[in-house]
Design an enzyme around this catalytic site. Structure first.
Site, PDB file in Angstrom:
ATOM      1  N   PRO A   1     -36.740 -95.954 -51.915  1.00 58.50           N
ATOM      2  CA  PRO A   1     -36.253 -95.259 -50.720  1.00 58.50           C
ATOM      3  C   PRO A   1     -35.507 -93.981 -51.088  1.00 58.50           C
ATOM      4  O   PRO A   1     -34.690 -93.977 -52.008  1.00 58.50           O
ATOM      5  CB  PRO A   1     -35.302 -96.282 -50.077  1.00 58.50           C
TER       6      PRO A   1
ATOM      7  N   VAL B   1     -33.412 -90.690 -49.224  1.00 58.68           N
ATOM      8  CA  VAL B   1     -32.797 -90.189 -48.000  1.00 58.68           C
ATOM      9  C   VAL B   1     -33.643 -89.054 -47.417  1.00 58.68           C
ATOM     10  O   VAL B   1     -34.001 -88.114 -48.113  1.00 58.68           O
ATOM     11  CB  VAL B   1     -31.365 -89.694 -48.275  1.00 58.68           C
TER      12      VAL B   1
ATOM     13  N   GLN C   1     -35.622-100.921 -45.854  1.00 62.03           N
ATOM     14  CA  GLN C   1     -34.275-100.994 -46.411  1.00 62.03           C
ATOM     15  C   GLN C   1     -33.225-100.811 -45.321  1.00 62.03           C
ATOM     16  O   GLN C   1     -33.317 -99.881 -44.517  1.00 62.03           O
ATOM     17  CB  GLN C   1     -34.058 -99.929 -47.478  1.00 62.03           C
TER      18      GLN C   1
ATOM     19  N   CYS D   1     -25.623 -97.617 -52.639  1.00 66.92           N
ATOM     20  CA  CYS D   1     -25.788 -96.213 -52.274  1.00 66.92           C
ATOM     21  C   CYS D   1     -24.428 -95.519 -52.197  1.00 66.92           C
ATOM     22  O   CYS D   1     -23.515 -96.020 -51.539  1.00 66.92           O
ATOM     23  CB  CYS D   1     -26.498 -96.114 -50.927  1.00 66.92           C
TER      24      CYS D   1
END
Length: 114
Positions: free
Chosen positions: A22, A24, A76, A105
């Site tokens: 993943p 952003v 996620q 994160c």
């Protein structure tokens, strides 16, 4: 009818498994479609905040889109409450092959959960 290998089937095989983690703002459906053209085996959605995902249809439509060629797919989530995570997972289960809880994160919106 499943026409693709599920994540565990891929991971149990002898072949190298290519996974798109993943990212952003980048891991939405158009990007996942692109990486799958280059033989990506498993793709993740960008992190979705489960609380807003559960509360707003607009957030759901904005944060989560998929299609029949977008498999296997791992969704996620970020969550500070187990119920929020579980409820969000129940919403996406028909469209995904797994869910992931983001636990590392450094984004400010994630670290405020602590």
């Amino acid at each position: 009818m499943t026409t693709y290998k599920r994540p565990l089937e891929l991971l149990e095989g002898d072949s190298l498994v290519k996974i798109c983690a993943p990212m952003v703002r980048y891991s939405k459906l158009p990007f996942r479609t692109l990486v799958r053209k280059y033989d990506c085996d498993i793709a993740f959605t960008p992190m979705i905040v489960s609380e807003s995902f559960n509360q707003s249809i607009k957030a759901r439509h904005s944060d989560f889109t998929t299609n029949s060629g977008d498999r296997p797919l791992i969704v996620q989530f970020a969550a500070s409450q187990a119920k929020d995570f579980a409820d969000a997972a129940e919403i996406v289960v028909p469209y995904a092959d797994g869910v992931d809880l983001n636990c590392g994160c450094p984004q400010k919106c994630v670290t405020i959960f602590n």
